[in-house]
Design a protein around this motif. Structure first.
Motif, PDB file in Angstrom:
ATOM      1  N   PHE A   1       0.897  -1.282  -0.219  1.00 23.47           N
ATOM      2  CA  PHE A   1       0.032   0.112   0.036  1.00 23.47           C
ATOM      3  C   PHE A   1       0.892   1.362  -0.109  1.00 23.47           C
ATOM      4  N   SER A   2       2.005   1.153   0.794  1.00 25.20           N
ATOM      5  CA  SER A   2       2.951   2.558   0.854  1.00 25.20           C
ATOM      6  C   SER A   2       3.416   2.772  -0.522  1.00 25.20           C
ATOM      7  N   GLN A   3       3.841   1.552  -1.255  1.00 28.03           N
ATOM      8  CA  GLN A   3       4.686   1.779  -2.521  1.00 28.03           C
ATOM      9  C   GLN A   3       3.501   2.087  -3.601  1.00 28.03           C
ATOM     10  N   SER A   4       2.440   1.567  -3.539  1.00 29.85           N
ATOM     11  CA  SER A   4       1.382   1.794  -4.581  1.00 29.85           C
ATOM     12  C   SER A   4       0.465   3.113  -4.515  1.00 29.85           C
ATOM     13  N   TYR A   5       0.216   3.661  -3.106  1.00 33.22           N
ATOM     14  CA  TYR A   5      -0.587   4.910  -2.999  1.00 33.22           C
ATOM     15  C   TYR A   5       0.238   5.899  -2.447  1.00 33.22           C
ATOM     16  N   GLY A   6       1.549   5.636  -2.035  1.00 34.60           N
ATOM     17  CA  GLY A   6       2.021   6.859  -1.324  1.00 34.60           C
ATOM     18  C   GLY A   6       1.622   7.223   0.216  1.00 34.60           C
ATOM     19  N   VAL A   7       1.054   6.364   0.676  1.00 34.12           N
ATOM     20  CA  VAL A   7       0.462   6.665   1.853  1.00 34.12           C
ATOM     21  C   VAL A   7       1.304   6.035   3.171  1.00 34.12           C
ATOM     22  N   GLU A   8       1.358   6.511   4.246  1.00 37.93           N
ATOM     23  CA  GLU A   8       1.992   6.083   5.423  1.00 37.93           C
ATOM     24  C   GLU A   8       1.320   4.561   5.881  1.00 37.93           C
ATOM     25  N   THR A   9       2.001   3.587   6.363  1.00 33.70           N
ATOM     26  CA  THR A   9       1.319   2.464   6.977  1.00 33.70           C
ATOM     27  C   THR A   9       2.103   1.966   8.100  1.00 33.70           C
ATOM     28  N   VAL A  10       1.571   1.433   9.112  1.00 36.48           N
ATOM     29  CA  VAL A  10       1.859   1.107  10.640  1.00 36.48           C
ATOM     30  C   VAL A  10       1.478  -0.246  10.583  1.00 36.48           C
ATOM     31  N   VAL A  11       2.417  -1.228  11.154  1.00 35.57           N
ATOM     32  CA  VAL A  11       1.763  -2.580  11.524  1.00 35.57           C
ATOM     33  C   VAL A  11       1.748  -2.725  12.975  1.00 35.57           C
ATOM     34  N   LEU A  12       0.896  -2.786  13.730  1.00 38.40           N
ATOM     35  CA  LEU A  12       0.869  -3.144  15.313  1.00 38.40           C
ATOM     36  C   LEU A  12       0.541  -4.608  15.627  1.00 38.40           C
ATOM     37  N   LEU A  13       1.608  -5.191  16.305  1.00 39.82           N
ATOM     38  CA  LEU A  13       1.463  -6.433  16.664  1.00 39.82           C
ATOM     39  C   LEU A  13       0.695  -6.447  18.099  1.00 39.82           C
ATOM     40  N   ALA A  14      -0.610  -7.007  18.158  1.00 39.75           N
ATOM     41  CA  ALA A  14      -1.164  -6.656  19.523  1.00 39.75           C
ATOM     42  C   ALA A  14      -1.759  -8.039  20.017  1.00 39.75           C
ATOM     43  N   ASP A  15      -1.547  -8.325  21.032  1.00 38.06           N
ATOM     44  CA  ASP A  15      -2.062  -9.657  21.563  1.00 38.06           C
ATOM     45  C   ASP A  15      -2.970  -9.305  22.861  1.00 38.06           C
ATOM     46  N   PHE A  16      -4.266  -9.520  22.374  1.00 38.30           N
ATOM     47  CA  PHE A  16      -5.274  -8.711  23.411  1.00 38.30           C
ATOM     48  C   PHE A  16      -5.666  -9.619  24.549  1.00 38.30           C
ATOM     49  N   SER A  17      -4.790 -10.899  24.776  1.00 35.36           N
ATOM     50  CA  SER A  17      -5.037 -11.730  26.063  1.00 35.36           C
ATOM     51  C   SER A  17      -4.137 -11.093  26.845  1.00 35.36           C
ATOM     52  N   LEU A  18      -3.325 -10.360  26.718  1.00 38.53           N
ATOM     53  CA  LEU A  18      -2.393  -9.782  27.748  1.00 38.53           C
ATOM     54  C   LEU A  18      -2.697  -8.386  28.399  1.00 38.53           C
ATOM     55  N   ASN A  19      -3.934  -8.444  29.170  1.00 37.88           N
ATOM     56  CA  ASN A  19      -4.686  -7.448  30.049  1.00 37.88           C
ATOM     57  C   ASN A  19      -4.517  -6.263  29.041  1.00 37.88           C
ATOM     58  N   GLN A  20      -4.068  -5.060  29.611  1.00 34.32           N
ATOM     59  CA  GLN A  20      -4.085  -3.829  28.989  1.00 34.32           C
ATOM     60  C   GLN A  20      -2.956  -3.747  28.029  1.00 34.32           C
ATOM     61  N   ALA A  21      -1.874  -4.518  27.836  1.00 35.48           N
ATOM     62  CA  ALA A  21      -0.490  -4.162  26.962  1.00 35.48           C
ATOM     63  C   ALA A  21      -0.958  -3.926  25.549  1.00 35.48           C
ATOM     64  N   ALA A  22      -2.103  -4.492  25.049  1.00 29.30           N
ATOM     65  CA  ALA A  22      -2.414  -4.180  23.688  1.00 29.30           C
ATOM     66  C   ALA A  22      -2.901  -2.710  23.468  1.00 29.30           C
ATOM     67  N   SER A  23      -3.762  -2.356  24.459  1.00 29.60           N
ATOM     68  CA  SER A  23      -4.337  -0.996  24.634  1.00 29.60           C
ATOM     69  C   SER A  23      -3.436  -0.072  24.604  1.00 29.60           C
ATOM     70  N   ASN A  24      -2.674  -0.135  25.297  1.00 25.54           N
ATOM     71  CA  ASN A  24      -1.539   0.862  25.653  1.00 25.54           C
ATOM     72  C   ASN A  24      -0.673   0.744  24.099  1.00 25.54           C
ATOM     73  N   THR A  25      -0.422  -0.064  23.653  1.00 21.97           N
ATOM     74  CA  THR A  25       0.380   0.123  22.329  1.00 21.97           C
ATOM     75  C   THR A  25      -0.574   0.733  21.330  1.00 21.97           C
ATOM     76  N   ILE A  26      -1.760   0.405  21.159  1.00 19.12           N
ATOM     77  CA  ILE A  26      -2.731   1.279  20.217  1.00 19.12           C
ATOM     78  C   ILE A  26      -2.814   2.643  20.462  1.00 19.12           C
ATOM     79  N   LYS A  27      -2.875   3.023  21.890  1.00 20.50           N
ATOM     80  CA  LYS A  27      -2.998   4.400  22.354  1.00 20.50           C
ATOM     81  C   LYS A  27      -1.525   5.267  21.995  1.00 20.50           C
ATOM     82  N   GLU A  28      -0.586   4.626  22.055  1.00 14.96           N
ATOM     83  CA  GLU A  28       0.869   5.133  21.708  1.00 14.96           C
ATOM     84  C   GLU A  28       0.972   5.513  20.266  1.00 14.96           C
ATOM     85  N   ALA A  29       0.332   4.427  19.522  1.00 20.35           N
ATOM     86  CA  ALA A  29       0.360   4.505  18.025  1.00 20.35           C
ATOM     87  C   ALA A  29      -0.628   5.863  17.664  1.00 20.35           C
ATOM     88  N   MET A  30      -1.711   5.993  18.246  1.00 22.84           N
ATOM     89  CA  MET A  30      -2.615   7.187  17.719  1.00 22.84           C
ATOM     90  C   MET A  30      -2.375   8.303  18.316  1.00 22.84           C
TER      91      MET A  30
END
Length: 321
Positions: free
Chosen positions: A112-141
């Motif tokens: 997508f980045s190469q074809s359309y010139g937009v930024e892309t971010v991939v977040l690996l989030a394990d939602f079974s680890l309490n609030q760890a995944a939520s904190n990762t998404i909040k930081e990315a936002m």
């Protein structure tokens, strides 16, 4: 008592006494026919308004101007979610992919980045680890204007009875399709409310309309996603947030081979790219739609099948298969 000489005289007398009842029944029939005609006309107008007018007369504002510059996509391993994300990227919207399997999304993000010139971010989030995944998404936002949230329900590979599903697998599906979709909305909505604009798109399945044999979990998850979307739209539509429930029917996952008879045009089973192009044109137009006009026709027909006939037909189908 007068003597009746002929059948014609008796019939004439009875008809005269029954005329008021016949006229009443005729009036009721006319009213019913008129009401059904009005409903049909209304549905045809809705079909044109939702699926055809936005494509004939597109909105002059870009999607990023209407909703925001960034989108968070959960469930991009599903073909329809990947196609929807690509359509957003085609419109200049940068993408944050939230996934539990980084390998399945990394190549998509780079493409997508190469074809359309937009930024892309991939977040690996394990939602079974309490609030760890939520904190990762909040930081990315942070520092990014999130204008879109796209949640896609995970589909089943093949029909499977509820009692045949392993317990851990069932719990994992509940977590992915119910808990995570709700949590993602909880994480993204505060920023949208602050800016008073944004769009939440929940892609479920037409299975929420009628139960299907061997699709107990899919029907239940789709129903949850659909009702979650409708409830969110009711609560936040007056605050600048557009929440849409997309309920597609069958979508072709693999491009057909040119030598295959199924390679012929099939309007009722579109490729993901075709579906996404149609569905994104309904964004901001309808809060609950199939996203694709032939699927809307299917939905209209399914709604008119009485439940007892649907159940009977499903049982016959199961016995034959």
């Amino acid at each position: 008592m007068a003597t009746v000489d002929s059948f014609q005289f008796l019939y004439r007398e009875m008809s005269r006494s029954c005329n008021p009842y016949f006229e009443t029944l005729a009036l009721v029939g006319a009213i019913y026919t008129a009401s059904r005609a009005v409903i049909l006309l209304r549905e045809c107008c809705s079909l044109v308004r939702v699926h055809f007018l936005p494509r004939i007369i597109p909105n002059k504002k870009k999607l990023s101007q209407r909703f925001g510059d960034w989108a968070i996509v959960y469930g991009a391993s599903e073909p329809v979610a990947k196609a929807y994300a690509e359509e957003l990227a085609r419109h200049g919207v940068s993408i944050i992919f939230v996934t539990q399997s980084e390998a399945s999304v990394r190549d998509i993000a780079a493409l997508f980045s190469q074809s359309y010139g937009v930024e892309t971010v991939v977040l690996l989030a394990d939602f079974s680890l309490n609030q760890a995944a939520s904190n990762t998404i909040k930081e990315a936002m942070k520092g990014r204007e999130i204008g879109f949230l796209v949640n896609c329900m995970e589909s089943l590979d093949s029909p499977q009875s509820l009692i045949e599903m392993p317990e851990l697998g069932l719990l994992d599906l509940v977590n992915k399709n119910v808990a995570v979709a709700t949590l993602m909305a909880r994480l993204v909505l505060p920023g949208m409310l602050e800016r008073r604009r944004g769009a939440v798109v929940n892609i479920s399945s037409g299975a929420c309309c009628k139960p299907l044999p061997g699709r107990v979990t899919q029907t239940a998850f789709a129903g949850y996603m659909d009702h979650l979307s409708r409830a969110l739209h009711l609560e936040y539509s007056g605050k600048g947030i557009f929440v849409q429930s997309l309920i597609p029917f069958q979508i072709r996952e693999q491009p057909p081979s040119s030598s295959s008879p199924s390679s012929r045009l099939n309007w009722f089973e579109p490729q993901p790219e075709v579906y996404a192009r149609h569905a994104i044109s309904t964004l901001g137009v309808s809060n609950r739609t199939t996203g694709y006009w032939p699927h809307t026709l299917q939905y209209g027909l399914m709604r008119r099948v009485p439940d007892f006939m649907w159940v009977l037909g499903s049982r016959v189908w199961i016995s034959l298969s």
